[in-house]
Write an enzyme that holds these catalytic residues in place. Structure first.
Site, mmCIF file in Angstrom:
data_model
loop_
_atom_site.group_PDB
_atom_site.id
_atom_site.type_symbol
_atom_site.label_atom_id
_atom_site.label_comp_id
_atom_site.label_asym_id
_atom_site.label_seq_id
_atom_site.Cartn_x
_atom_site.Cartn_y
_atom_site.Cartn_z
ATOM 1 N N THR A 59 45.750 51.680 28.909
ATOM 2 C CA THR A 59 46.775 50.879 28.464
ATOM 3 C C THR A 59 48.075 51.725 28.396
ATOM 4 O O THR A 59 49.227 51.242 28.811
ATOM 5 C CB THR A 59 46.550 50.182 27.101
ATOM 6 N N GLU A 60 48.149 52.778 27.847
ATOM 7 C CA GLU A 60 49.430 53.570 27.597
ATOM 8 C C GLU A 60 50.012 54.081 28.736
ATOM 9 O O GLU A 60 51.327 53.877 29.213
ATOM 10 C CB GLU A 60 49.129 54.650 26.559
ATOM 11 N N THR A 61 49.177 54.860 29.673
ATOM 12 C CA THR A 61 49.704 55.426 30.984
ATOM 13 C C THR A 61 49.000 55.143 32.001
ATOM 14 O O THR A 61 49.153 56.073 33.026
ATOM 15 C CB THR A 61 49.851 56.838 30.543
#
Length: 184
Positions: A59-61
């Site tokens: 999700t983040e990167t």
């Protein structure tokens, strides 16, 4: 960027569909196989499910594929002048400069998001200061280039904020008919 954060303007179903796709799951399984030893070691040591770490990393990167290209010193300095959150971003900027001054992180790695987050799990400077770990023991914290540092730091962070391994992370919520449909 500040006024167009997807988590605030996209509908919930759209936001989730973009991030929790079959393609993301397939990629997570590949990443799990490539990083199985470190993920299992960190899972045992920090009592945080490797699947949760993979979900956050995705999700983040997108597993490190979207680390951001902004100079985070400039980003934090600029955001420090935003009256809405000046105190927060000023504190983050000072924390970041202290981390560099103490040689905890290298200044060459200070590229990330528009909001000053960096690394595979998008840590703000205060999160680096409070939760990041030099897990590979090379003398500094590298949340971009060192998977052990990034994964262990994320697990440590999640553990410290109260994560309970194998406990439910979601509760089903049923809305009554009075809830505005625009929310969904």
């Amino acid at each position: 960027y500040d006024n167009r954060q997807p988590e605030f303007f996209e509908k919930t179903n759209t936001y989730i569909a973009k991030r929790a796709s079959k393609r993301a799951v397939k990629k997570a399984l590949i990443i799990l196989n490539k990083n199985k030893l470190i993920l299992e070691k960190v899972e045992k040591e920090f009592n945080v499910n490797k699947e949760i770490l993979l979900a956050l990393w995705s999700t983040e990167t997108n597993f490190g594929n979207n680390l951001g290209k902004m100079d985070i010193v400039s980003s934090l300095a600029t955001l420090s002048f935003d009256k809405r959150r000046s105190e927060f971003f000023s504190g983050e900027l000072l924390t970041l400069l202290k981390l560099v001054d103490k040689n905890i992180i290298k200044k060459e790695t200070l590229y990330g998001s528009w909001a000053g987050a960096l690394g595979n799990f998008q840590f703000m400077p205060s999160s680096i200061s409070n939760h990041a770990i030099d897990y590979d023991k090379d003398g500094y914290i590298d949340l971009k280039g060192s998977k052990p540092d990034a994964i262990a730091s994320a697990a440590n962070y999640i553990n410290k904020i109260g994560w309970k391994k194998d406990a439910p992370c979601f509760d089903k919520v049923i809305f009554n008919k009075n809830v505005d449909k625009k929310i969904f």
